[in-house]
Enzyme design. Sequence first.
Site, PDB file in Angstrom:
ATOM      1  N   ASN A 193      49.219 -76.922  26.242  1.00 11.20           N
ATOM      2  CA  ASN A 193      49.777 -77.355  27.531  1.00 11.20           C
ATOM      3  C   ASN A 193      50.933 -76.466  27.971  1.00 11.20           C
ATOM      4  OD1 ASN A 193      48.100 -79.667  28.155  1.00 11.20           O
ATOM      5  ND2 ASN A 193      49.038 -80.646  26.378  1.00 11.20           N
ATOM      6  N   HIS A 228      38.123 -80.113  27.374  1.00  7.57           N
ATOM      7  CA  HIS A 228      38.089 -80.993  26.211  1.00  7.57           C
ATOM      8  C   HIS A 228      36.681 -81.068  25.609  1.00  7.57           C
ATOM      9  CE1 HIS A 228      41.640 -82.368  28.525  1.00  7.57           C
ATOM     10  NE2 HIS A 228      42.175 -82.391  27.310  1.00  7.57           N
ATOM     11  N   GLY A 247      48.465 -84.487  26.824  1.00 10.37           N
ATOM     12  CA  GLY A 247      49.466 -83.889  27.704  1.00 10.37           C
ATOM     13  C   GLY A 247      50.707 -83.399  26.993  1.00 10.37           C
ATOM     14  N   ASP A 264      35.652 -81.382  32.552  1.00 10.14           N
ATOM     15  CA  ASP A 264      36.876 -80.648  32.891  1.00 10.14           C
ATOM     16  C   ASP A 264      36.900 -79.241  32.308  1.00 10.14           C
ATOM     17  OD1 ASP A 264      37.371 -81.078  30.189  1.00 10.14           O
ATOM     18  OD2 ASP A 264      38.995 -82.505  30.518  1.00 10.14           O
ATOM     19  N   SER A 291      45.981 -83.458  23.597  1.00 12.12           N
ATOM     20  CA  SER A 291      44.737 -84.154  23.896  1.00 12.12           C
ATOM     21  C   SER A 291      43.564 -83.671  23.052  1.00 12.12           C
ATOM     22  CB  SER A 291      44.398 -83.996  25.384  1.00 12.12           C
ATOM     23  OG  SER A 291      44.342 -82.624  25.745  1.00 12.12           O
TER      24      SER A 291
END
Length: 216
Positions: free
Chosen positions: A110, A194, A81, A191, A44
Amino acid sequence: MGWSRALVLLVALALVAPAWAQSAASATARPAAKPRTVLVMGDSLSAAHGLASAQGWVALTADRIASTHPGWKVVNASISGETTAGGASRIAAELARHAPAVVVIELGANDGLRGLPLAQTRENLDRMIRASKAAGARVLLVGMRMPPNLGARYTEGFAANYTTLAETHDVSLLPFLLEPIARDRANFQADNLHPVAAAQPRLRDHVWPLLEPLLD
């Protein structure tokens, strides 16, 4: 000029003109050189999560390449992801589809956030690097860092994976993609993972010194 000489000249021109036309047509029909490709395999962070795709650092890099290195293009095959396992499973098909001259591998975040085994992450990245080099591509490995709450043993081993792989395969390494923005919370979306659009040019500029030499 006498009529006889003029007639000879006209006949000569009539004979040569078709050859000129054919040569010009051949030059016009000759296809342009196929652009060389930079393939980005990321998660991402490279897929511009939460942003318009044109705002991400990969798209910004593509814009710079278009203006500074004609004959090159960027294909962004990043997926939000994505883990290293996903990248390793996709790499062969992406290499066959795009025949890249350069592959940028930005994966592992991830894996770390999920606490996946370090050896597994290293093996998957190793597969991607080997496949890329076997296809004749130069590789830029883009690393990540994990937060300290995962424990020193894991975080240090996670960072060491990238260094070890770069040394083993003699490929270019950017140790930490987010290094220029990591210390300022304002650089991140809600979040806290990012980067915001305003931070993306700094990521582009961070990657560029290692990527540009691979375009020669």
